[in-house]
Design an enzyme around this catalytic site. Sequence first.
Site, PDB file in Angstrom:
ATOM      1  N   HIS A  82       0.930  -1.199  -0.028  1.00  0.00           N
ATOM      2  CA  HIS A  82       0.048   0.142  -0.040  1.00  0.00           C
ATOM      3  C   HIS A  82       0.971   1.403  -0.090  1.00  0.00           C
ATOM      4  O   HIS A  82       2.032   1.358   0.647  1.00  0.00           O
ATOM      5  CB  HIS A  82      -0.965   0.076   1.263  1.00  0.00           C
ATOM      6  CG  HIS A  82      -1.860   1.170   1.292  1.00  0.00           C
ATOM      7  ND1 HIS A  82      -3.011   1.067   0.488  1.00  0.00           N
ATOM      8  CD2 HIS A  82      -1.734   2.308   1.890  1.00  0.00           C
ATOM      9  CE1 HIS A  82      -3.469   2.446   0.834  1.00  0.00           C
ATOM     10  NE2 HIS A  82      -2.806   3.158   1.533  1.00  0.00           N
ATOM     11  N   ASP A 161     -14.752   3.438   7.702  1.00  0.00           N
ATOM     12  CA  ASP A 161     -13.789   4.365   7.202  1.00  0.00           C
ATOM     13  C   ASP A 161     -14.159   5.367   6.227  1.00  0.00           C
ATOM     14  O   ASP A 161     -14.015   6.512   6.206  1.00  0.00           O
ATOM     15  CB  ASP A 161     -12.505   3.520   6.963  1.00  0.00           C
ATOM     16  CG  ASP A 161     -11.456   4.635   6.386  1.00  0.00           C
ATOM     17  OD1 ASP A 161     -11.020   5.178   7.020  1.00  0.00           O
ATOM     18  OD2 ASP A 161     -11.212   4.442   5.079  1.00  0.00           O
ATOM     19  N   LYS A 187      -8.725  -0.771   6.319  1.00  0.00           N
ATOM     20  CA  LYS A 187      -8.934  -1.531   4.924  1.00  0.00           C
ATOM     21  C   LYS A 187      -7.776  -2.679   4.683  1.00  0.00           C
ATOM     22  O   LYS A 187      -8.331  -3.452   3.795  1.00  0.00           O
ATOM     23  CB  LYS A 187      -8.760  -0.391   3.867  1.00  0.00           C
ATOM     24  CG  LYS A 187      -9.798   0.685   3.923  1.00  0.00           C
ATOM     25  CD  LYS A 187      -9.726   1.853   2.987  1.00  0.00           C
ATOM     26  CE  LYS A 187      -8.745   2.729   3.639  1.00  0.00           C
ATOM     27  NZ  LYS A 187      -8.726   4.200   3.130  1.00  0.00           N
TER      28      LYS A 187
HETATM   29  N1  URA Z   1      -5.384   7.581   2.740  1.00  0.00           N
HETATM   30  C1  URA Z   1      -6.448   6.724   3.479  1.00  0.00           C
HETATM   31  O1  URA Z   1      -7.008   5.789   3.042  1.00  0.00           O
HETATM   32  N2  URA Z   1      -6.853   7.308   4.535  1.00  0.00           N
HETATM   33  C2  URA Z   1      -6.176   8.299   4.979  1.00  0.00           C
HETATM   34  O2  URA Z   1      -6.703   8.881   6.071  1.00  0.00           O
HETATM   35  C3  URA Z   1      -5.065   9.113   4.388  1.00  0.00           C
HETATM   36  C4  URA Z   1      -4.832   8.674   3.294  1.00  0.00           C
END
Ligand code: URA
Length: 433
Positions: A82, A161, A187
């Site tokens: 990621h 989220d 995630k």
């Molecule tokens: N990317 C994400 O998925 N969440 C954040 O809070 C910042 C960048």
Amino acid sequence: MRMYEIIEKKRDGLELNLDEIEFFITEYCNNNVPDYQAAALLMAIFLRGMNERETADLTNVMANSGDRINLSSIPGIKVDKHSTGGVGDKTTLILAPIVAACGIPVAKMSGRGLGHTGGTIDKLESIPGFKTSLSTDQFIDNVKSIGISIAGQTGNLAPADKKIYALRDVTATVNNISLIASSIMSKKLASGADRIVLDVKTGSGAFMKTFKDSVKLAKAMVKIGHNTGRKTVAVVTDMDIPLGCAVGNSLEIIEAIDTLKNNGPLDLRDVSFELAARMLELSGIGNLEECRKKVADAVLSGRALSKFAELIENQGGNKEVISNYALFPQPVYKMSYICEKPGYIHSMKTDKIGMASLVLGAGRETKDSKIDYSAGIMLNKKTGDRVETGDCIAVLYTNREEALSQAVSLLNEAIVISEEPHDKKPLILAYID
Ligand code: URA
């Protein structure tokens, strides 16, 4: 339990317990807590912070707020990667086929562009016919049959989220380490990988502007990974300069293909190859040096490029794009951005370059904006390079003639030219495990 008391506790700098965090997330997702109370709590967290235990609890509660993908039917160790987001960051398009070509399954769920940063899913959709919207079963079957699939989020992953991020985005509460770490890791946990490599970007084009904050974020995420039983490592990489030369969707796919042909920019190659090697190392197939050799061999032998062609074909795309770049959408306007004084490129405000690409049509101004896959910027010169009056520093691609002058103004602000030469900085700045 009352939301008022939870807000009051955090406002006064006290620690929230698991029940309180669960109450907030569950009741907010069920629309029993209004936005103004959720925003007040987020601002209290932003100002007062959360400790390691609170951050871990928030992550787990958000990860459990929706589906959790089960990848256990795919044989082997699944390693995810990621990136915290950057400009010109197309490493997934390079490392995913490399890792798959080395025999490690890649089940990669990716996102769309956010603000000035690009998203892998938008880039892949610039390949004619390529489908990124797959059911969970299709996604898993693709990995079982060819060893790789890259898709947008399937199922209902970490919906808490999603709802909280949308509120943070409009209440100036994005840039907090606990909130970013829990958002990203919730995630990652829900998407089912066994092991995780994080590419934490640092600098003017990243969410985290300073090296110190980037290291803090990397450590927070690695800790969450370990506490939830997933081996996690982080590499902190420079985003004070766009990665590679292409910024914009189809331009970035072409640059990724060039890199898989071993013909891409060296900075992009170095970061992508290193992340791929770290993924292979985490999968347990060798030590780091052996994994670096495997990565180089997968590219030099052409196996990684063939794997990318297989991925394109398997998801409905036209794999002929690999040898014929004219099959990508073409823009009406191409304009050279010309250097007006001699010197050296001292620095590039990378977020402004991302914004210039966005106004040309490569990004979204609002979440419903339509992307122009042909739009973007090709940089011929980067930080540290010598430039002369009349040199073409960049080429702008767009279908919006009226956007060209705004993009030029942004590039004027972004690109700083000085009389003195400027040392190029290393790209890979830290490793955290
Ligand atoms: N990317 C994400 O998925 N969440 C954040 O809070 C910042 C960048």
